[in-house]
Design a protein around this motif. Sequence first.
Motif, short mmCIF file in Angstrom:
data_model
loop_
_atom_site.label_atom_id
_atom_site.label_comp_id
_atom_site.label_asym_id
_atom_site.label_seq_id
_atom_site.Cartn_x
_atom_site.Cartn_y
_atom_site.Cartn_z
N UNK A 1 0.34 -0.92 0.32
CA UNK A 1 -0.06 0.36 0.03
C UNK A 1 1.00 1.33 0.08
N UNK A 2 0.30 2.03 -1.11
CA UNK A 2 1.49 2.82 -1.17
C UNK A 2 1.60 3.88 -0.30
N UNK A 3 2.48 5.00 0.58
CA UNK A 3 2.42 5.33 1.58
C UNK A 3 1.62 6.12 2.46
N UNK A 4 0.63 4.86 2.98
CA UNK A 4 -0.47 4.82 3.59
C UNK A 4 -0.59 5.41 4.71
N UNK A 5 -1.81 6.27 5.09
CA UNK A 5 -2.36 7.68 5.88
C UNK A 5 -3.24 6.79 6.44
N UNK A 6 -4.05 7.59 6.52
CA UNK A 6 -5.66 7.21 6.82
C UNK A 6 -6.72 5.67 7.29
N UNK B 1 -8.31 2.61 3.33
CA UNK B 1 -7.01 3.21 3.64
C UNK B 1 -6.50 4.09 2.91
N UNK B 2 -6.04 5.35 2.30
CA UNK B 2 -6.11 6.79 1.97
C UNK B 2 -4.20 6.18 1.52
N UNK B 3 -4.02 5.98 0.56
CA UNK B 3 -2.55 6.07 0.16
C UNK B 3 -2.14 7.65 -0.78
N UNK B 4 -1.83 8.06 -0.09
CA UNK B 4 -0.74 9.54 -0.29
C UNK B 4 -0.73 9.65 -1.38
N UNK B 5 1.04 9.20 -1.66
CA UNK B 5 1.25 9.37 -2.69
C UNK B 5 0.89 8.93 -4.35
#
Length: 287
Positions: free
Chosen positions: A175-180, A191-195
């Motif tokens: 999961x690329x750059x997971x945030x929220x 899951x939010x992938x920021x990048x």
Amino acid sequence: MKYNKLLKSILTLTILFCTANISFGAIATDAKLQYNKGIDYYQLGQFEESAACFKKAIELDPNYIDAYYNLGSILEYLKQDEAALAVFKQIILRKPDDYESVYKAALLSKKVGEYDKAKMYLTLIPTDTLIGQRAKQLAASMDTDIPTAKDDQTKPQTYIDANPKNDSDGVYSDITSPTGVVTDNSGNLYIAGFSDNTIYKIGPDNKKIVYIKSEKIDGPIGLAIDKGGNIYIANYNKNNILKVDRNGLITELLSNVDKPYCMHVTGDLLFISSQGSNSVIRYKLAK
């Protein structure tokens, strides 16, 4: 803002390095002292000691971008590519438009064999800049170009994660750059992938899909969900809040939110932390 950096040559390697003559703003004094010690050690060629000082500066001030950059550059020189990549990812999370760091992340991703992630980082770099020309060259070295890499990012993927199974501990990977992260009443995880500007969905059966990918999403960080299953996205780079209804329709809920970050829903109230204005917004949701 662009950081003061000095081009230095170490043996056959030329790296971009932050100088000591920068504007520190509100950076803590103890962190600045460690940073300056790191510069001194670097100039003496004592790279391990220099890296240790930059690490300490970051511990004292977790948002010290220049210290991250110098630490990442040293780790890259010492051929600790995975560690360097992790450092540049921290810069991107804090300052997504630091395209030199985005380029570094792409280059290091290629070095460690993560070609898909390298291409993803390249798509974030404006092509009409000097760093954009370097991004094009790096893309060509992977037998692609920026437009093709962007097209690849929009293709939905469906696959199954092996972990975690049932109620055991485990890790959801790739999961690329997971945030929220949020969950709904049906046991789905979002899951939010920021990048890569993507919202992923993982069901109770551990199947992972690209749930939402849209030009409206740019730098998703915080996620929240209400009792009706509507998902709210803190769209960091566009300074707005998006609402995604249960049918996947995306609308702008709030605009002009300065660097929205974390969110929380309780009842019919949505709370949003605005990192850029040092405030928390309370918004009443429509029933």
